[in-house]
Design a protein around this motif. Structure first.
Motif, PDB file in Angstrom:
ATOM      1  N   ARG A 100       0.047  -2.785  59.129  1.00  0.00           N
ATOM      2  CA  ARG A 100      -0.621  -2.789  60.433  1.00  0.00           C
ATOM      3  C   ARG A 100       0.082  -1.860  61.408  1.00  0.00           C
ATOM      4  NH1 ARG A 100       0.879  -5.144  64.747  1.00  0.00           N
ATOM      5  NH2 ARG A 100       2.320  -6.531  63.657  1.00  0.00           N
ATOM      6  N   ILE A 101       1.396  -1.932  61.460  1.00  0.00           N
ATOM      7  CA  ILE A 101       2.161  -1.086  62.379  1.00  0.00           C
ATOM      8  C   ILE A 101       1.998   0.388  62.019  1.00  0.00           C
ATOM      9  CG2 ILE A 101       4.508  -0.458  63.073  1.00  0.00           C
ATOM     10  CD1 ILE A 101       5.161  -3.492  62.821  1.00  0.00           C
ATOM     11  N   LEU A 102       2.166   0.724  60.747  1.00  0.00           N
ATOM     12  CA  LEU A 102       2.085   2.129  60.336  1.00  0.00           C
ATOM     13  C   LEU A 102       0.694   2.693  60.562  1.00  0.00           C
ATOM     14  CD1 LEU A 102       3.364   4.620  58.983  1.00  0.00           C
ATOM     15  CD2 LEU A 102       2.569   3.702  56.794  1.00  0.00           C
ATOM     16  N   PHE A 103      -0.339   1.974  60.137  1.00  0.00           N
ATOM     17  CA  PHE A 103      -1.697   2.510  60.243  1.00  0.00           C
ATOM     18  C   PHE A 103      -2.113   2.679  61.699  1.00  0.00           C
ATOM     19  CE2 PHE A 103      -2.624   0.291  55.945  1.00  0.00           C
ATOM     20  CZ  PHE A 103      -1.932   1.296  55.284  1.00  0.00           C
ATOM     21  N   ASN A 104      -1.709   1.746  62.567  1.00  0.00           N
ATOM     22  CA  ASN A 104      -2.059   1.877  63.980  1.00  0.00           C
ATOM     23  C   ASN A 104      -1.296   3.010  64.648  1.00  0.00           C
ATOM     24  OD1 ASN A 104      -3.952  -0.354  65.263  1.00  0.00           O
ATOM     25  ND2 ASN A 104      -2.813  -1.349  63.620  1.00  0.00           N
ATOM     26  N   ALA A 105      -0.101   3.314  64.163  1.00  0.00           N
ATOM     27  CA  ALA A 105       0.678   4.414  64.737  1.00  0.00           C
ATOM     28  C   ALA A 105       0.269   5.764  64.172  1.00  0.00           C
ATOM     29  CB  ALA A 105       2.168   4.177  64.483  1.00  0.00           C
ATOM     30  N   LEU A 106      -0.288   5.773  62.965  1.00  0.00           N
ATOM     31  CA  LEU A 106      -0.521   7.035  62.251  1.00  0.00           C
ATOM     32  C   LEU A 106      -1.979   7.460  62.217  1.00  0.00           C
ATOM     33  CD1 LEU A 106       0.700   9.275  60.499  1.00  0.00           C
ATOM     34  CD2 LEU A 106       0.483   7.765  58.529  1.00  0.00           C
ATOM     35  N   LEU A 107      -2.889   6.513  62.013  1.00  0.00           N
ATOM     36  CA  LEU A 107      -4.292   6.864  61.804  1.00  0.00           C
ATOM     37  C   LEU A 107      -5.066   6.994  63.110  1.00  0.00           C
ATOM     38  CD1 LEU A 107      -5.281   4.576  58.774  1.00  0.00           C
ATOM     39  CD2 LEU A 107      -5.076   7.069  58.772  1.00  0.00           C
ATOM     40  N   LYS A 108      -5.890   8.015  63.179  1.00  0.00           N
ATOM     41  CA  LYS A 108      -6.858   8.155  64.258  1.00  0.00           C
ATOM     42  C   LYS A 108      -8.197   7.588  63.793  1.00  0.00           C
ATOM     43  CE  LYS A 108      -4.672  12.497  65.680  1.00  0.00           C
ATOM     44  NZ  LYS A 108      -4.857  13.974  65.770  1.00  0.00           N
ATOM     45  N   PRO A 109      -9.037   7.127  64.713  1.00  0.00           N
ATOM     46  CA  PRO A 109     -10.343   6.585  64.304  1.00  0.00           C
ATOM     47  C   PRO A 109     -11.117   7.578  63.437  1.00  0.00           C
ATOM     48  CG  PRO A 109      -9.933   6.095  66.598  1.00  0.00           C
ATOM     49  CD  PRO A 109      -8.821   7.005  66.164  1.00  0.00           C
TER      50      PRO A 109
END
Length: 474
Positions: A100-109
């Motif tokens: 959750r932390i990585l994807f929210n910090a790394l991925l754009k919509p």
């Protein structure tokens, strides 16, 4: 033989079929709704279900509960850094928190996350962050019966095409071993090639390293170049080919709670650290107690012991062989953490829209009190708004996940004997239909009912209900 002695024992429930039928019906025929007192042999998951060693228990007694900068964190960080080589080490309470932390910090919509296979909670965390999942398992994975040694590999041709194409790829996530793909390992050659492709295209390459030690063990057994290498050395090489990792330490940390986020990129690490502090805890404890951190550190040292890994692999292979002798095929070659039964082959009379894999998993519980997980159309299939299956899963599998250092050979023989009883009259196993399901993470919250020859076995047929997460008012 097991390279340990048993010091503490726990009684297990011995129940009757009448009791199990009643409890399973009350739980909506969903094994996640059963309690520990309902289950005799629990193979639902190998996550956080293992037995601690004497050294881990001793390490827990040294736990330092200082809020910031605890000695326990220093010990955890030193072990994790030595193993992974990553500059930034963050503890979290379990693997999905790291995701959750990585994807929210790394991925754009709208960005794509590519994997050899995303597991269910990984998929959910990508989607909750606004990303889009894309699985690219290698073509060899489609043959469940072949002896190909590395069916967990990612499809390198498809990966290069995706990275070279117009799609916006946010990261490539390599799952080792490939849990959703039958527990199959990923070769070092495949990890190296995928890493090179990602670096050429400037895309972060991340390991989902929950079972890094088991993958490394299978590499030393199956990949010629690495025969004679230690599992720990192979694991170190794999970590250093990636830009970071997420890992549930409830698997190859051999602990009941804990996880790891490791990164090399400073700016990404800073974004992750802010999310960690806001949602998990300060960066030196990440939602864990000091004793948990110390037990994680000890587990990360113990898990690459070749004697431990050899026995664990042998036990899983023994269960697979016993199952085959009982008339039930499984995905070959056998991995380490689980046996994946071929429910579709055993129960051809149950079509995918009656959830073949779930039917076998259910019968294992009803017949013997054995809880396990379906990895078929209930988990992977696409359903419509009325609860009917639109697109089935490619295979109907049942996962028997083996907890670490918990069950003996006689427990595994009991599982095989139960399977043998089912295999004698497989046509007696009923199918199932959904009566309630959430829009996401269906297996955890759905409810079903038995269906035999198109007829509900007991009671009126309820209308299907699409359940949604309960919303609370701030």
């Amino acid at each position: 033989m097991e390279p340990y002695r048993i010091k503490v024992v726990e009684p297990i429930p011995i129940t009757t079929r009448d009791y199990r039928e009643r409890r399973y019906a009350e739980g909506g025929y969903n094994q996640f709704n059963l309690t520990a007192d309902d289950v005799t042999i629990d193979l639902l998951s190998d996550s956080g279900t293992g037995a601690l060693s004497a050294e881990q228990q001793a390490a827990g007694m040294r736990g330092d509960e200082t809020y910031a900068g605890a000695r326990s964190f220093s010990r955890f960080r030193d072990v994790a850094e030595e193993l992974t080589g990553y500059r930034y080490i963050f503890p979290v309470h379990q693997g999905r928190a790291a995701e959750r932390i990585l994807f929210n910090a790394l991925l754009k919509p709208g960005q794509i996350s590519i994997s050899n296979t995303h597991f269910d909670t990984t998929r959910a965390n990508v989607e909750l962050a606004g990303g889009v999942v894309r699985d690219l398992p290698c073509p060899l994975a489609a043959d469940l019966d072949s002896d190909e040694p590395f069916k967990g590999d990612i499809d390198l041709v498809a990966l290069e095409a995706a990275l070279s194409g117009p799609d916006d790829v946010g990261l490539v996530l390599m799952t080792i071993t490939n849990n959703g793909g039958g527990g199959q390992p990923v070769s070092m050659a495949n990890i190296q090639a995928a890493s090179a492709l990602c670096r050429r295209h400037g895309v972060p390459f991340i390991l989902d390293a929950a079972r890094f030690a088991e993958n490394a063990w299978l590499v030393t057994q199956r990949e010629e170049k690495y025969r004679g290498h230690s599992p720990r050395d192979v694991a170190k090489l794999a970590f250093r080919l990636a830009d970071g990792c997420v890992a549930s330490l409830k698997k190859d940390g051999i602990v009941h709670i804990g996880g790891l986020l490791g990164l090399n990129d400073e700016e990404l690490a800073k974004r992750c650290e802010l999310l960690l502090i806001a949602t998990e805890g300060f960066r030196t404890y990440g939602g864990l107690s000091g004793r948990d951190l110390d037990m994680c550190a000890q587990g990360l040292m113990e898990v690459t012991d070749p004697l431990y890994l050899r026995e664990r692999a042998d036990a899983t292979a023994y269960l697979a062989e016993c199952a085959r002798e009982a008339g039930v095929d499984s995905v070959t070659p056998t991995g380490v953490h689980a046996v994946y039964l071929n429910a579709g082959r055993l129960l051809p009379h149950i079509p995918p829209h009656r959830f073949t894999g779930h039917a076998l998993a259910s019968e294992l519980y009803l017949a013997g009190g054995i809880r396990c997980a379906e990895l078929g159309s209930l988990y992977l299939g696409e359903i419509d708004e009325s609860g009917e299956l639109i697109t089935p899963a490619p295979f109907e599998l049942v996962r028997l996940a083996i907890p670490r250092r918990v069950y003996t050979r006689s427990h595994l023989e009991y599982v095989a004997e139960t399977l043998a009883g089912i295999a004698k009259n497989p046509e007696q196993v009923p199918g199932y239909r959904l009566t309630e399901a959430p829009a996401m993470l269906r297996p955890f919250r759905c409810r079903l009912e038995q269906v035999r020859d198109g007829v509900v076995t007991a009671g009126p047929t309820p209308a299907f209900r699409r359940s949604e997460p309960r919303r609370t008012t701030p």
